[in-house]
Design an enzyme around this catalytic site. Structure first.
Site, PDB file in Angstrom:
ATOM      1  CB  THR A  10      32.146  36.425  48.691  1.00 14.03           C
ATOM      2  OG1 THR A  10      33.411  35.772  48.576  1.00 14.03           O
ATOM      3  CG2 THR A  10      31.033  35.415  48.476  1.00 14.03           C
ATOM      4  CG  HIS A  57      44.752  37.076  46.780  1.00 14.31           C
ATOM      5  ND1 HIS A  57      45.306  35.826  46.634  1.00 14.31           N
ATOM      6  CD2 HIS A  57      43.406  36.882  46.795  1.00 14.31           C
ATOM      7  CE1 HIS A  57      44.345  34.922  46.560  1.00 14.31           C
ATOM      8  NE2 HIS A  57      43.188  35.543  46.656  1.00 14.31           N
ATOM      9  CB  CYS A  93      39.089  38.309  45.071  1.00 13.47           C
ATOM     10  SG  CYS A  93      37.990  36.901  44.788  1.00 13.47           S
ATOM     11  CG  PHE A 133      39.837  38.531  39.080  1.00 11.23           C
ATOM     12  CD1 PHE A 133      38.494  38.683  38.806  1.00 11.23           C
ATOM     13  CD2 PHE A 133      40.210  38.082  40.338  1.00 11.23           C
ATOM     14  CE1 PHE A 133      37.534  38.399  39.765  1.00 11.23           C
ATOM     15  CE2 PHE A 133      39.265  37.794  41.307  1.00 11.23           C
ATOM     16  CZ  PHE A 133      37.919  37.953  41.018  1.00 11.23           C
ATOM     17  CB  THR A 184      52.727  47.732  30.702  1.00  8.78           C
ATOM     18  OG1 THR A 184      51.959  46.625  30.210  1.00  8.78           O
ATOM     19  CG2 THR A 184      54.201  47.487  30.421  1.00  8.78           C
ATOM     20  CB  SER A 215      34.727  35.639  43.195  1.00  8.45           C
ATOM     21  OG  SER A 215      34.839  34.667  44.215  1.00  8.45           O
ATOM     22  CB  ALA A 229      37.478  40.441  56.826  1.00 11.02           C
TER      23      ALA A 229
END
Length: 200
Positions: free
Chosen positions: A48, A100, A46, A2, A145, A39, A62
């Site tokens: 599904t 992540h 991220c 991404f 930033t 995704s 999860a």
């Protein structure tokens, strides 16, 4: 992969929990069409697509995701930032975002400065070395930033323009809110190499 350029928002309409995690249903009118197995970054995570309709989709988070993100506190009515992966021929406007999430942090202060806003966040313990002035971070999926760092206070500042404030979750934050943080993956590799003595 991404880029942290949020292209839409959605609303959580249903949350179900079990021993393995939580399943979220998100209404996202105008963000589809959706496909099973694709995704989507939801608040920078991220995830599904499992089930979907013309203007909604469901995802499963999860237990490991719940441990590292704010998803254990998500409830119906929440607004979430959405982004699809970068297409091979797409324009790269943000920075490399994996989806992540590394950890969470908290909003320490919000100050309006003219038409813009300055948001102050806590530097999470163990991640101070990955946050650099003028470097990139991702907060709830938004590529940003770092404007300033105060190591004494243990905080860092982000300047938010009106478009980002209006079109993402930033317009809803309050002091004390927890947010998802992904640090720059390049900074991770640099620190790893340095710790192995591969950089002088």
């Amino acid at each position: 992969m991404f880029t942290g350029i949020v292209t839409g928002t959605g609303t959580v309409t249903d949350v179900t929990s079990d021993a393995d995690g939580r399943r979220l249903t998100i209404e996202a009118e105008g963000f589809g069409p959706f496909e099973h197995g694709e995704s989507i970054a939801v608040n920078g995570v991220c995830l599904t697509v499992e089930e979907y309709g013309s203007d909604w989709f469901s995802v499963f988070t999860a237990s490991e995701t719940l441990d590292k993100t704010t998803f254990e506190q998500v409830s119906t009515g929440w607004t979430v930032n959405l982004e699809r992966p970068l297409a091979a021929d797409g324009r790269f406007d943000g920075h490399v975002v994996q989806g992540h999430v590394d950890t969470t942090t908290t909003v320490e202060e919000i100050e309006q400065v003219g038409e813009d806003w300055t948001f102050t966040f806590a530097q999470p313990a163990g991640y101070e070395g990955y946050i650099a002035s003028k470097g990139s971070v991702t907060i709830d999926g938004v590529s940003l930033t770092v404007a300033d760092i105060d190591d004494t206070a243990g905080t860092f500042d982000i300047a938010i323009i009106p478009t980002t404030y209006a079109e993402t979750r930033f317009g809803e934050y309050a002091v004390g809110d927890r947010v998802n943080l992904e640090v720059d993956v390049i900074a991770k590799y640099v620190k790893r190499l340095a710790s192995q003595g591969d950089l002088s």
